[in-house]
Scaffold this motif. Structure first.
Motif: not given
Length: 203
Positions: A62-76
């Protein structure tokens, strides 16, 4: 006197040709904000990893998915901010936001970026994510250098810096997180500030 006028005419013609073939309305402020978003995103990712996974980032957790979501939000957020501020700058200067030069800029920027993104997703799916930070820096740097010939040439220097940081990151993968912070966070703020005062602030 005629010689001076002749040189002035040549200079004006050169400037017009340069403006017609390059998209020069990029906003320095968008670079600053992209750096700020990256620093905030990095802080959130660091907190998630340290607080909930004891420093270990599990690929299928779950933590990995949250980190990926975090990176996506930064890029977006970085992309949306860049589009809004660049559009505003183009309107103020009377430039066309979507013409041949801007299309060339976007296409040449996206080709290395999309290829790099797909490759990173492939190796993540293969559970080979030790070089993710290095690859992100390298492909982003290549995208900037590739797009620089259709925009303000100064962005290629940021691209070169990202490439160098990516190579260092590949050599020292243990420092990947901090090199990512340096490349996407601090260097964006420094570059954006320089571009803002060089091109955006009216002298």
């Amino acid at each position: 006197m005629e010689s001076k006028d002749y040189l002035k005419d040549i200079s004006e013609i050169k400037d017009l040709m340069n403006k017609s073939s390059r998209f020069i309305s990029l906003s320095g402020l968008s670079g600053i904000l992209a750096g700020v978003y990256s620093l905030i995103g990095a802080a959130v990712a660091y907190w998630l990893v340290i607080e909930y996974s004891y420093g270990t980032l599990l690929l299928d957790g779950k933590i990995f998915r949250l980190v990926m979501l975090d990176l996506f939000l930064v890029a977006f957020l970085s992309a949306i901010t860049g589009i809004i501020l660049t559009t505003r700058k183009a309107k103020k200067s009377g430039a066309n936001i979507w013409d041949t030069s801007s299309r060339r800029l976007v296409i040449n920027f996206l080709i290395p970026l999309v290829v790099g993104g797909i490759y990173i997703l492939i190796i993540l799916n293969q559970q080979k994510y030790g070089q993710t930070g290095a690859l992100m820096l390298l492909f982003y740097g290549l995208a900037l250098v590739n797009a620089s010939k259709y925009s303000i040439g100064d962005i290629r220097y940021l691209g070169f810096i990202q490439i160098i940081l990516g190579l260092i990151c590949a050599w020292f993968p243990g420092y990947g997180f901090w090199l990512w912070v340096l490349g996407f966070g601090i260097m964006h703020i420094i570059y954006g500030t320089w571009m803002h005062f060089k091109y955006d602030v009216k002298k």
